[in-house]
Scaffold this motif. Structure first.
Motif, PDB file in Angstrom:
ATOM      1  N   ALA A 142      -7.162  12.869  -8.605  1.00  0.00           N
ATOM      2  CA  ALA A 142      -7.457  13.358  -7.250  1.00  0.00           C
ATOM      3  C   ALA A 142      -6.232  14.016  -6.636  1.00  0.00           C
ATOM      4  N   ASP A 143      -5.071  13.392  -6.811  1.00  0.00           N
ATOM      5  CA  ASP A 143      -3.830  13.964  -6.283  1.00  0.00           C
ATOM      6  C   ASP A 143      -3.529  15.305  -6.952  1.00  0.00           C
ATOM      7  N   MET A 144      -3.792  15.388  -8.257  1.00  0.00           N
ATOM      8  CA  MET A 144      -3.554  16.629  -8.985  1.00  0.00           C
ATOM      9  C   MET A 144      -4.411  17.752  -8.400  1.00  0.00           C
ATOM     10  N   GLY A 145      -5.687  17.469  -8.174  1.00  0.00           N
ATOM     11  CA  GLY A 145      -6.579  18.481  -7.618  1.00  0.00           C
ATOM     12  C   GLY A 145      -6.196  18.899  -6.218  1.00  0.00           C
ATOM     13  N   THR A 146      -5.768  17.933  -5.407  1.00  0.00           N
ATOM     14  CA  THR A 146      -5.326  18.241  -4.052  1.00  0.00           C
ATOM     15  C   THR A 146      -4.141  19.196  -4.074  1.00  0.00           C
ATOM     16  N   ASP A 147      -3.208  18.960  -4.996  1.00  0.00           N
ATOM     17  CA  ASP A 147      -2.031  19.825  -5.106  1.00  0.00           C
ATOM     18  C   ASP A 147      -2.418  21.251  -5.508  1.00  0.00           C
ATOM     19  N   VAL A 148      -3.392  21.384  -6.409  1.00  0.00           N
ATOM     20  CA  VAL A 148      -3.808  22.706  -6.868  1.00  0.00           C
ATOM     21  C   VAL A 148      -4.423  23.502  -5.718  1.00  0.00           C
ATOM     22  N   VAL A 149      -5.338  22.885  -4.992  1.00  0.00           N
ATOM     23  CA  VAL A 149      -6.008  23.578  -3.889  1.00  0.00           C
ATOM     24  C   VAL A 149      -5.016  23.909  -2.773  1.00  0.00           C
ATOM     25  N   ALA A 150      -4.103  22.966  -2.481  1.00  0.00           N
ATOM     26  CA  ALA A 150      -3.109  23.199  -1.434  1.00  0.00           C
ATOM     27  C   ALA A 150      -2.203  24.365  -1.787  1.00  0.00           C
ATOM     28  N   GLU A 151      -1.833  24.474  -3.051  1.00  0.00           N
ATOM     29  CA  GLU A 151      -0.964  25.578  -3.470  1.00  0.00           C
ATOM     30  C   GLU A 151      -1.689  26.918  -3.358  1.00  0.00           C
TER      31      GLU A 151
END
Length: 214
Positions: free
Chosen positions: A69-78
């Motif tokens: 979940a954290d990985m996906g959040t980082d991708v979308v935020a970037e």
């Protein structure tokens, strides 16, 4: 103000504890395998109690799910932070590179991360959760792409197709990640994957100019 500061400090402490438990769990999972690791093993490695573990995670599988979940959040935020003038292939390449870059800062860390990724891809229960999370990542990326280009994601196929292609490129890089690959090698794999999908990602870039009102 003192209350807000105290709340912020407490939140940082909670995050630190959660991260320590996650790191201990992922280290054990990477070295022993998913089925061989118990919650007792994790708390012993972290120097904490079972009660503390279950305050933050429902199970050892939940540790991996939260990691994803954290990985996906980082991708979308970037992606949201990339300049609106960038071609989609460039913005999406930078977005999916964020979790990869975080895995390659140190050789030992990189190899552990690679083993964890391999564990997720090769363990049926974890792979199922990986696929579930990718559905959420795709939705987040599609929504951001639609906003960047002023499109309606319910009627225009481009945002979902572009998000899906970016995640397919990301998954391909992970599948090709081999022991001993350093940051440069991983970047080369990422560049190669996005070079292949860039023509499709950017084909409608002229028609899908970013919404300058954002």
């Amino acid at each position: 103000m003192a209350s807000r500061a105290g709340s912020s400090m407490a939140e940082r402490k909670r995050r630190l504890v959660a991260d320590e438990l996650r790191d201990a769990a992922l280290m054990l999972l990477a070295t022993r395998g998913f089925d061989a690791v118990t919650v007792d093993d994790i708390v012993a490695a972290a120097g904490m109690s079972r009660r503390t573990f279950f305050r933050y995670y429902a199970s050892k599988e939940d540790v991996v799910v939260r990691f994803l979940a954290d990985m996906g959040t980082d991708v979308v935020a970037e992606l949201a932070a990339r300049p609106g003038s960038e071609p989609p292939s460039v913005a999406l390449r930078h977005a999916v590179w964020v979790p990869l870059a975080s895995c390659t800062g140190h050789p030992d860390h990189a190899e552990r991360a690679r083993v964890v990724v391999r564990l997720i891809l090769d363990t049926p229960a974890l792979h199922a959760r990986w696929l579930e999370r990718q559905i959420q990542w795709r939705a987040g990326l599609a929504a951001e792409l639609a906003a960047r280009h002023g499109l309606d994601p319910d009627t225009d196929p481009y945002p979902r197709l572009a998000a899906g292609m970016a995640l397919l490129a990301f998954d391909t890089v992970l599948q090709q990640w081999r022991a001993g690959d350093d940051e440069q090698r991983l970047a080369e794999l990422t560049d190669r994957a996005f070079a292949m999908v860039a023509p499709a990602l950017d084909a409608s870039h002229g028609a899908h100019e970013p919404d300058r009102r954002r």
